[in-house]
Design an enzyme around this catalytic site. Sequence first.
Site, PDB file in Angstrom:
ATOM      1  CG  HIS A 160      34.250  47.077  89.057  1.00 17.54           C
ATOM      2  ND1 HIS A 160      34.642  46.466  87.598  1.00 17.54           N
ATOM      3  CD2 HIS A 160      33.517  48.243  88.964  1.00 17.54           C
ATOM      4  CE1 HIS A 160      34.712  47.694  86.729  1.00 17.54           C
ATOM      5  NE2 HIS A 160      34.121  48.937  87.673  1.00 17.54           N
ATOM      6  CD  GLU A 177      34.301  51.054  84.734  1.00 15.90           C
ATOM      7  OE1 GLU A 177      33.198  51.843  84.637  1.00 15.90           O
ATOM      8  OE2 GLU A 177      35.328  50.352  85.320  1.00 15.90           O
ATOM      9  CG  HIS A 186      30.330  50.894  88.790  1.00 19.69           C
ATOM     10  ND1 HIS A 186      29.996  50.910  87.467  1.00 19.69           N
ATOM     11  CD2 HIS A 186      31.627  51.040  88.627  1.00 19.69           C
ATOM     12  CE1 HIS A 186      31.006  50.575  86.587  1.00 19.69           C
ATOM     13  NE2 HIS A 186      31.389  51.331  87.112  1.00 19.69           N
ATOM     14  CD  GLU A 187      33.598  51.373  92.336  1.00 19.61           C
ATOM     15  OE1 GLU A 187      35.075  50.702  92.116  1.00 19.61           O
ATOM     16  OE2 GLU A 187      33.765  52.221  90.734  1.00 19.61           O
TER      17      GLU A 187
HETATM   18 ZN   LIG Z   1      34.355  50.551  87.259  1.00 17.83          ZN
END
Ligand SMILES: [Zn+2]
Length: 281
Positions: free
Chosen positions: A142, A204, A138-139
């Site tokens: 980003h 997100e 997830h990071e």
């Molecule tokens: Zn996030």
Amino acid sequence: MSSAATQKSSSRMWRLSLSLSLLCLLVSCATVPHTGRRQFNMVSDDRLDGLGSQAFNEIIAHEPASKDGRLVDIVKKVTGRVTKAAEAMDKPGFNWDVRVVEKDNPNAVCLPGGKIIVHSGLVPYAKNEAGLAAILAHEIAHAVARHSGERLSQQVALHGAIDIGKEMLKQKEGKLDNKTKLLLGALGLGGTLGIVLPYSRIHELEADRIGQLYMARAGYDPAEAVQVWERMSKVTKPPIPIWLSTHPADEERVRKLREFLPEAEKIYSEAQVKYGIGSPL
Ligand SMILES: [Zn+2]
């Protein structure tokens, strides 16, 4: 039209055309991988990656490194697998690095350019290798999707020109000025330094979706991403972990992760090696 009115109107036109010219010079359009969303970014990749490296060096110079050799090895192994998947799928060409910091407050961040920090306090939430892969992916998503550049561009537009070349990070925590806080928040360091600047809902959901694809390609069961967020959503008593304050674990998030799952499961079914949920942390 009077000559004063003509002058005023032509001055307005001149300002407008100057603004647009500047905008064309400054703004570059890119497309986010997998979602196809067009994004405006006023910060060059080189500048963004330089800021990421600077922030990373500051953190590892001042925060205690974890002495838990087993945990460090697992974090390195899982990071290696997920970053390899991200490079195979989207070729960000980052100079990856990861460090585990001895800090109870659960947090993880991937800075622009691929520098990753994991707090040891994340272990109970990650629980196993696949849970850790879900959070890291997830990071990493980003960073690959250049969300920091977009956030920084928004801050510049909202608060005027920020001199992002300044040695902002040398200032001590607690004495940071507002511009520095905005910069660090935009880089995704809000949690690490106690400055909360949540990612937008769009960012997100995008990181959730792309992250699930990366963890699946890396050979981890993408269904574990849903489990991680369900574990997170059970944390309701204060103090709420830093990572949760910038990443709300709500019903919509879990619902969307389930919705994205078939796409990730298809990639998982084609993965060369499958680790399932891997070892417990
Ligand atoms: Zn996030």
